[in-house]
Design a protein around this motif. Sequence first.
Motif, PDB file in Angstrom:
ATOM      1  N   THR A   1       0.841  -1.200   0.000  1.00 19.35           N
ATOM      2  CA  THR A   1       0.000   0.000   0.000  1.00 19.35           C
ATOM      3  C   THR A   1       0.875   1.249   0.000  1.00 19.35           C
ATOM      4  O   THR A   1       2.005   1.252   0.511  1.00 19.35           O
ATOM      5  CB  THR A   1      -0.917   0.045   1.235  1.00 19.35           C
ATOM      6  OG1 THR A   1      -0.109   0.063   2.418  1.00 19.35           O
ATOM      7  CG2 THR A   1      -1.855  -1.160   1.269  1.00 19.35           C
ATOM      8  N   GLY A   2       0.324   2.321  -0.556  1.00 15.05           N
ATOM      9  CA  GLY A   2       1.043   3.587  -0.539  1.00 15.05           C
ATOM     10  C   GLY A   2       1.326   4.059   0.880  1.00 15.05           C
ATOM     11  O   GLY A   2       2.373   4.674   1.140  1.00 15.05           O
ATOM     12  N   ALA A   3       0.410   3.764   1.809  1.00 11.21           N
ATOM     13  CA  ALA A   3       0.581   4.195   3.196  1.00 11.21           C
ATOM     14  C   ALA A   3       1.793   3.533   3.846  1.00 11.21           C
ATOM     15  O   ALA A   3       2.618   4.195   4.480  1.00 11.21           O
ATOM     16  CB  ALA A   3      -0.680   3.878   3.995  1.00 11.21           C
ATOM     17  N   VAL A   4       1.910   2.217   3.702  1.00  9.94           N
ATOM     18  CA  VAL A   4       3.027   1.501   4.330  1.00  9.94           C
ATOM     19  C   VAL A   4       4.347   1.840   3.630  1.00  9.94           C
ATOM     20  O   VAL A   4       5.391   1.987   4.276  1.00  9.94           O
ATOM     21  CB  VAL A   4       2.768  -0.014   4.337  1.00  9.94           C
ATOM     22  CG1 VAL A   4       3.982  -0.780   4.846  1.00  9.94           C
ATOM     23  CG2 VAL A   4       1.548  -0.331   5.210  1.00  9.94           C
ATOM     24  N   GLU A   5       4.311   1.990   2.319  1.00 13.94           N
ATOM     25  CA  GLU A   5       5.513   2.411   1.593  1.00 13.94           C
ATOM     26  C   GLU A   5       6.006   3.766   2.113  1.00 13.94           C
ATOM     27  O   GLU A   5       7.204   3.967   2.321  1.00 13.94           O
ATOM     28  CB  GLU A   5       5.214   2.508   0.095  1.00 13.94           C
ATOM     29  CG  GLU A   5       5.042   1.164  -0.598  1.00 13.94           C
ATOM     30  CD  GLU A   5       4.622   1.321  -2.050  1.00 13.94           C
ATOM     31  OE1 GLU A   5       4.307   2.469  -2.461  1.00 13.94           O
ATOM     32  OE2 GLU A   5       4.617   0.310  -2.771  1.00 13.94           O
ATOM     33  N   LYS A   6       5.087   4.701   2.331  1.00 12.89           N
ATOM     34  CA  LYS A   6       5.456   6.031   2.829  1.00 12.89           C
ATOM     35  C   LYS A   6       5.975   5.957   4.261  1.00 12.89           C
ATOM     36  O   LYS A   6       6.954   6.638   4.619  1.00 12.89           O
ATOM     37  CB  LYS A   6       4.257   6.974   2.729  1.00 12.89           C
ATOM     38  CG  LYS A   6       4.526   8.393   3.210  1.00 12.89           C
ATOM     39  CD  LYS A   6       5.665   9.057   2.439  1.00 12.89           C
ATOM     40  CE  LYS A   6       5.310   9.298   0.987  1.00 12.89           C
ATOM     41  NZ  LYS A   6       6.373  10.057   0.287  1.00 12.89           N
ATOM     42  N   MET A   7       5.349   5.141   5.105  1.00 14.87           N
ATOM     43  CA  MET A   7       5.810   5.013   6.488  1.00 14.87           C
ATOM     44  C   MET A   7       7.218   4.425   6.540  1.00 14.87           C
ATOM     45  O   MET A   7       8.043   4.826   7.368  1.00 14.87           O
ATOM     46  CB  MET A   7       4.832   4.165   7.303  1.00 14.87           C
ATOM     47  CG  MET A   7       3.518   4.874   7.595  1.00 14.87           C
ATOM     48  SD  MET A   7       2.508   4.045   8.831  1.00 14.87           S
ATOM     49  CE  MET A   7       2.014   2.565   7.953  1.00 14.87           C
ATOM     50  N   LYS A   8       7.510   3.478   5.669  1.00 13.15           N
ATOM     51  CA  LYS A   8       8.858   2.912   5.594  1.00 13.15           C
ATOM     52  C   LYS A   8       9.866   4.000   5.249  1.00 13.15           C
ATOM     53  O   LYS A   8      10.939   4.096   5.857  1.00 13.15           O
ATOM     54  CB  LYS A   8       8.893   1.798   4.550  1.00 13.15           C
ATOM     55  CG  LYS A   8      10.243   1.083   4.426  1.00 13.15           C
ATOM     56  CD  LYS A   8      10.553   0.239   5.649  1.00 13.15           C
ATOM     57  CE  LYS A   8      11.779  -0.635   5.422  1.00 13.15           C
ATOM     58  NZ  LYS A   8      12.118  -1.472   6.595  1.00 13.15           N
ATOM     59  N   GLU A   9       9.512   4.821   4.276  1.00 12.22           N
ATOM     60  CA  GLU A   9      10.390   5.928   3.871  1.00 12.22           C
ATOM     61  C   GLU A   9      10.600   6.908   5.025  1.00 12.22           C
ATOM     62  O   GLU A   9      11.725   7.359   5.276  1.00 12.22           O
ATOM     63  CB  GLU A   9       9.763   6.648   2.674  1.00 12.22           C
ATOM     64  CG  GLU A   9      10.531   7.867   2.197  1.00 12.22           C
ATOM     65  CD  GLU A   9       9.760   8.650   1.150  1.00 12.22           C
ATOM     66  OE1 GLU A   9       9.751   9.894   1.231  1.00 12.22           O
ATOM     67  OE2 GLU A   9       9.137   8.022   0.264  1.00 12.22           O
ATOM     68  N   ILE A  10       9.532   7.236   5.745  1.00 10.79           N
ATOM     69  CA  ILE A  10       9.608   8.172   6.866  1.00 10.79           C
ATOM     70  C   ILE A  10      10.525   7.633   7.966  1.00 10.79           C
ATOM     71  O   ILE A  10      11.342   8.366   8.540  1.00 10.79           O
ATOM     72  CB  ILE A  10       8.196   8.456   7.423  1.00 10.79           C
ATOM     73  CG1 ILE A  10       7.398   9.280   6.414  1.00 10.79           C
ATOM     74  CG2 ILE A  10       8.259   9.169   8.766  1.00 10.79           C
ATOM     75  CD1 ILE A  10       5.918   9.378   6.744  1.00 10.79           C
ATOM     76  N   ILE A  11      10.421   6.338   8.242  1.00 10.19           N
ATOM     77  CA  ILE A  11      11.250   5.736   9.292  1.00 10.19           C
ATOM     78  C   ILE A  11      12.708   5.636   8.849  1.00 10.19           C
ATOM     79  O   ILE A  11      13.628   5.953   9.612  1.00 10.19           O
ATOM     80  CB  ILE A  11      10.693   4.356   9.683  1.00 10.19           C
ATOM     81  CG1 ILE A  11       9.342   4.520  10.398  1.00 10.19           C
ATOM     82  CG2 ILE A  11      11.670   3.591  10.580  1.00 10.19           C
ATOM     83  CD1 ILE A  11       8.603   3.233  10.643  1.00 10.19           C
ATOM     84  N   LEU A  12      12.937   5.216   7.591  1.00  8.98           N
ATOM     85  CA  LEU A  12      14.308   5.073   7.097  1.00  8.98           C
ATOM     86  C   LEU A  12      15.047   6.409   7.055  1.00  8.98           C
ATOM     87  O   LEU A  12      16.266   6.460   7.274  1.00  8.98           O
ATOM     88  CB  LEU A  12      14.300   4.437   5.701  1.00  8.98           C
ATOM     89  CG  LEU A  12      14.030   2.940   5.629  1.00  8.98           C
ATOM     90  CD1 LEU A  12      13.951   2.482   4.177  1.00  8.98           C
ATOM     91  CD2 LEU A  12      15.107   2.152   6.383  1.00  8.98           C
ATOM     92  N   THR A  13      14.342   7.482   6.745  1.00 10.88           N
ATOM     93  CA  THR A  13      14.973   8.802   6.676  1.00 10.88           C
ATOM     94  C   THR A  13      14.999   9.502   8.034  1.00 10.88           C
ATOM     95  O   THR A  13      15.365  10.677   8.117  1.00 10.88           O
ATOM     96  CB  THR A  13      14.244   9.696   5.648  1.00 10.88           C
ATOM     97  OG1 THR A  13      12.841   9.736   5.959  1.00 10.88           O
ATOM     98  CG2 THR A  13      14.420   9.150   4.231  1.00 10.88           C
ATOM     99  N   GLU A  14      14.607   8.778   9.085  1.00 13.25           N
ATOM    100  CA  GLU A  14      14.705   9.234  10.474  1.00 13.25           C
ATOM    101  C   GLU A  14      13.896  10.502  10.752  1.00 13.25           C
ATOM    102  O   GLU A  14      14.254  11.301  11.615  1.00 13.25           O
ATOM    103  CB  GLU A  14      16.171   9.427  10.875  1.00 13.25           C
ATOM    104  CG  GLU A  14      16.986   8.152  10.755  1.00 13.25           C
ATOM    105  CD  GLU A  14      18.426   8.310  11.206  1.00 13.25           C
ATOM    106  OE1 GLU A  14      18.853   9.462  11.433  1.00 13.25           O
ATOM    107  OE2 GLU A  14      19.122   7.295  11.337  1.00 13.25           O
TER     108      GLU A  14
END
Length: 337
Positions: A128-141
């Motif tokens: 999902t776009g939501a989980v993909e975005k959350m992964k990006e948010i967490i990886l970029t701290e």
Amino acid sequence: MSNINIGVIGYGYWGPNIVRNFFATRACTVKMVADGRQERLHLLSKIFPSILGVKDGEEILNNKDIDAVVIATPVFTHFALAKRALLMGKHVLIEKPMTSSVKEADELINLATQKGLTLMADHTFLYTGAVEKMKEIILTEVIGTPLYFDSSRINLGLFQPDINVLWDLAPHDISILTYLITETPESINATGISHTRNQVENIAYLTVNYNSSFIAHFTCSWSSPVKVRQTLIGGDKKMILYNDLEPSEKVRVYDTGYNHKTEEDKTRIMVDYRTGDVHIPKLSTREALAGVAEDFIQSVLHKKSPLSNALLGRSVVRILEASQESIKNNGKEVRIK
């Protein structure tokens, strides 16, 4: 191999969505669908007249022209069907949860590895776009160091006769947790209760413990008058609210938090609270199951590991299996390493 011939076993609740998405995916052809109910096959023929409907999944497993099998049947049937498919040299995508036990998952993983076949679990939410975005948010701290994951997935029904509410509802959120947080959990505690005569828990609470200061908690229920699909992910800088029932603004990032005033004040629990802006990121609107189908086909064609791979599927089953042990022992802590 430039085109993958697909057979789908199970055309019940999720099967039509699977067929529709694979039908629209490049480099594959849905050749056959199996379901024991004639009315389901009749529905298939009306929507997809080019697909052969059969009553017995064995016809798909024994068909030499079928390269890959998608299994969309009750969880207790997953292992036997997947094992037969792998033994017949077919790649396999299994609806969540992947198996009924870690032992079954390990046997399938070993068999797929020996035969050089793709084995994948259908944890659709990872696409999902939501989980993909959350992964990006967490990886970029953006939120800093993650501190907690708190999920609520509750509604009224559907009561299942063979699996409890955690096995039914929690795989979605456990897969999201496993994908977003790379740290390996140490143990779990789970409690639950059955309000029916079959002793299948319809309300349950699961806590996943880690060696660090991170903690995850899940609330699942078939007995709520309202439907809730909400997850909070807190960091030491910012916090994420994920509400899957929101039509468009599913993810919000809150610049909200707290800080100890000084090192000395920590023992006195003196804190400063901070309330800042709310950021609503733009999300991909692609249907998640289309991503699952595409990932599976590309993994088969290019011999790569899919995002929702079998090891992730095993991790989800391990937590579910441990939760069942904990529930039956009144919330006893169960180690899962």
